[in-house]
Design a protein around this motif. Structure first.
Motif, mmCIF file in Angstrom:
data_model
loop_
_atom_site.group_PDB
_atom_site.id
_atom_site.type_symbol
_atom_site.label_atom_id
_atom_site.label_comp_id
_atom_site.label_asym_id
_atom_site.label_seq_id
_atom_site.Cartn_x
_atom_site.Cartn_y
_atom_site.Cartn_z
ATOM 1 N N SER A 277 0.809 -1.226 0.000
ATOM 2 C CA SER A 277 0.000 0.000 0.000
ATOM 3 C C SER A 277 0.836 1.267 0.000
ATOM 4 N N SER A 278 2.149 1.147 0.216
ATOM 5 C CA SER A 278 3.022 2.325 0.238
ATOM 6 C C SER A 278 3.280 2.899 -1.152
ATOM 7 N N LEU A 279 2.649 2.339 -2.163
ATOM 8 C CA LEU A 279 2.818 2.866 -3.514
ATOM 9 C C LEU A 279 2.147 4.225 -3.707
ATOM 10 N N VAL A 280 1.307 4.654 -2.759
ATOM 11 C CA VAL A 280 0.626 5.953 -2.847
ATOM 12 C C VAL A 280 1.448 6.997 -2.095
ATOM 13 N N PRO A 281 2.056 7.968 -2.793
ATOM 14 C CA PRO A 281 2.879 8.974 -2.115
ATOM 15 C C PRO A 281 2.032 10.086 -1.504
ATOM 16 N N THR B 289 3.874 7.281 -11.207
ATOM 17 C CA THR B 289 4.572 7.051 -9.935
ATOM 18 C C THR B 289 4.095 5.789 -9.251
ATOM 19 N N THR B 290 2.790 5.587 -9.189
ATOM 20 C CA THR B 290 2.276 4.390 -8.517
ATOM 21 C C THR B 290 2.711 3.122 -9.251
ATOM 22 N N GLN B 291 2.726 3.166 -10.578
ATOM 23 C CA GLN B 291 3.199 2.007 -11.333
ATOM 24 C C GLN B 291 4.656 1.706 -10.991
ATOM 25 N N ALA B 292 5.470 2.749 -10.953
ATOM 26 C CA ALA B 292 6.901 2.563 -10.695
ATOM 27 C C ALA B 292 7.153 2.081 -9.271
ATOM 28 N N LEU B 293 6.493 2.708 -8.299
ATOM 29 C CA LEU B 293 6.715 2.334 -6.907
ATOM 30 C C LEU B 293 6.179 0.949 -6.598
ATOM 31 N N ARG C 213 9.585 9.781 -6.419
ATOM 32 C CA ARG C 213 10.308 8.593 -6.849
ATOM 33 C C ARG C 213 11.788 8.797 -6.587
ATOM 34 N N PRO C 214 12.506 7.759 -6.175
ATOM 35 C CA PRO C 214 13.948 7.924 -5.955
ATOM 36 C C PRO C 214 14.711 8.106 -7.254
ATOM 37 N N ALA C 215 15.920 8.619 -7.127
ATOM 38 C CA ALA C 215 16.864 8.701 -8.251
ATOM 39 C C ALA C 215 17.751 7.465 -8.193
ATOM 40 N N ILE C 216 17.634 6.609 -9.190
ATOM 41 C CA ILE C 216 18.408 5.364 -9.236
ATOM 42 C C ILE C 216 19.030 5.240 -10.622
ATOM 43 N N GLY C 217 20.352 5.335 -10.681
ATOM 44 C CA GLY C 217 21.021 5.236 -11.967
ATOM 45 C C GLY C 217 22.275 6.086 -12.021
ATOM 46 N N PRO C 218 22.823 6.307 -13.216
ATOM 47 C CA PRO C 218 24.079 7.073 -13.337
ATOM 48 C C PRO C 218 23.865 8.551 -13.069
ATOM 49 N N PRO D 168 11.526 5.435 -15.005
ATOM 50 C CA PRO D 168 10.865 6.338 -14.044
ATOM 51 C C PRO D 168 11.781 6.827 -12.923
ATOM 52 N N PHE D 169 12.942 6.179 -12.753
ATOM 53 C CA PHE D 169 13.837 6.534 -11.655
ATOM 54 C C PHE D 169 15.108 7.243 -12.137
ATOM 55 N N ARG D 170 15.178 7.613 -13.420
ATOM 56 C CA ARG D 170 16.392 8.231 -13.957
ATOM 57 C C ARG D 170 16.807 9.445 -13.124
ATOM 58 N N PRO D 171 18.054 9.505 -12.657
ATOM 59 C CA PRO D 171 18.505 10.672 -11.903
ATOM 60 C C PRO D 171 18.420 11.976 -12.691
#
Length: 422
Positions: free
Chosen positions: A52-56, A106-110, A364-369, A412-415
């Motif tokens: 349920s934490s997918l809702v920010p 966002t919900t899809q990504a999380l 959404r977090p920043a995950i990547g280069p 969706p998480f690209r920095p």
């Protein structure tokens, strides 16, 4: 990745999981933090690992709530207006990303990140011998009136759309499930496919212990700068030392902004601060008694979790500067509401714990280069769900670092969607 030297900066849940994942792929990993693993932001949370934490926080219902937030007295959300005015880019971006189109993305990504993380958490908690801290009893959102339950319709619809296993409880059903709660709630939503732990800090420490047992290095150091030197990455430390590695990963949570800006980049990172305090759970009560699972009082604006040290009362969000002076009023309000619902007993902690959760404008977090920085990678900005999503974030990042296709979409998480070189 085999034989590559990697320095992971930050030893919270995200950093420790990143170190473990890269180590498992053959990298020579050093984990750096100014404190011991799990003693900063990951130390203070409700211990919930929930679908349920997918809702920010910045979801479409935030717009409807704005008139009621003007008084700045709600337990679920407080804000420092001066802080928001000094950071208009983040504040306006946070509101803008509450629109339906971004919320859907966002919900899809999380959801993907959370589902991936839950499976890894289950395996890892067993591997480190911490199953006694794990519960699969789910958690509850409580509603003090039928009207409050009806107002949460959009949240319930999202749960249904994503196939989250939920059951609506009547007042009588809730009493049967959690008899220690006083009869002040007319409805409840039981999120059954979620986990919880009774000591988040201990889980992070156990993960770090496994990393060290497998040959990983844990170094107490405060990294203050990063620069490229040919194919190598140089890390400057507060004590004057300079460390060299092949690759570096920034997992500094709310402190990531400081380091990123010293690299010559800008990042609109906001802070969702939160408080917690432990209570003994009633006169003569044993620790952990009274509740079988964490509960969220939607009207009271708090979460109450059964922990090894007693009942942990966690507040809602305070939007403020990371290092602003603590304001106990939100905790006081949460405590008054919680005492209406359960026998809290006396406070165990002499004062409240306070931590800051780093949040990018789209939650959404920043995950990547990292942009314009060779061999420097990012994994930060996880808002309230860094503890939940640490393992999935590590799996995603490690696949990107190895040039593999991750198990969930990485775009969706690209920095670089927010981080810009000056």
């Amino acid at each position: 990745m085999a034989g590559t030297t990697v320095h992971v900066i930050g030893a919270g849940m995200v950093g420790v999981c990143t170190a473990l994942e890269l180590q498992a792929r053959g990298a020579l990993v050093t984990l750096l933090d100014r404190r011991e693993p799990g003693r900063e932001t990951s130390w203070g949370n409700a211990g919930v690992i929930a679908r349920s934490s997918l809702v920010p926080l910045n979801n479409p219902s935030l717009w409807r709530s704005l008139p009621g937030l003007l008084g700045n007295r709600r337990a679920a959300l407080r804000y420092d207006l001066r802080y928001l005015l000094k950071n208009p880019g983040w504040a306006l971006g946070f509101l803008a990303n509450a629109r339906a189109s971004t919320f859907h993305e966002t919900t899809q990504a999380l959801d993907g990140l959370i589902r991936l993380s839950i499976d890894i958490h289950r395996e890892r908690i067993a591997e480190v011998g911490q199953l006694h801290r794990l519960s699969d009893a789910g958690w509850l959102t409580l509603y003090r009136s039928e009207t409050g339950y009806a107002r949460a319709r959009s949240f319930h619809e999202v749960m249904t759309a994503f196939g989250v296993d939920t059951v609506t409880l009547s007042r009588a059903d809730l009493t049967d499930l959690e008899p220690s709660l006083k009869p002040v709630f007319d409805r409840a939503l039981w999120v059954r496919d979620s986990l919880s732990v009774d000591d988040p800090g201990a889980i992070v420490a156990a993960y770090a212990g496994r990393f060290a047992q497998a040959g990983g290095q844990i170094v107490r150091a405060e990294v203050t700068g990063i620069r490229n030197d040919g194919d190598a990455v140089k890390l400057s430390c507060a004590d004057g030392d300079e460390l060299t590695c092949g690759r570096a990963v920034i997992c500094l949570g709310p402190w990531a902004r400081d380091l990123v800006e010293r690299m010559g980049c800008k990042v609109p990172l906001g802070y969702e601060r939160g408080y917690h305090r432990h209570f003994c759970g009633g006169v003569g009560a044993a620790p952990n008694s009274g509740l079988q699972r964490p509960v969220h009082d939607s009207a009271g604006g708090y979460v109450l979790s059964p922990m090894a040290r007693g009942l942990r009362l966690s507040t809602g969000v305070e939007l403020s500067a990371r290092d602003a002076v603590p304001n106990p009023s939100q905790m006081d309000q949460a405590e008054r509401a919680a005492r209406q619902a359960i026998d809290l007993g006396e406070a165990i902690d002499p004062e409240c714990w306070l931590g800051s959760r780093p949040t990018l404008p789209d939650s959404r977090p920043a995950i990547g280069p990292m942009p314009k920085a060779t061999n420097v990678w990012a994994s930060f900005g996880h808002q309230h769900i860094g503890f939940s999503t640490g393992p999935g974030s590590a799996r995603l990042l490690a696949d990107l670092m190895e040039g593999r296709t991750p198990p969930i979409p990485a775009a969706p998480f690209r920095p670089d969607r927010f981080i810009r070189a000056r």
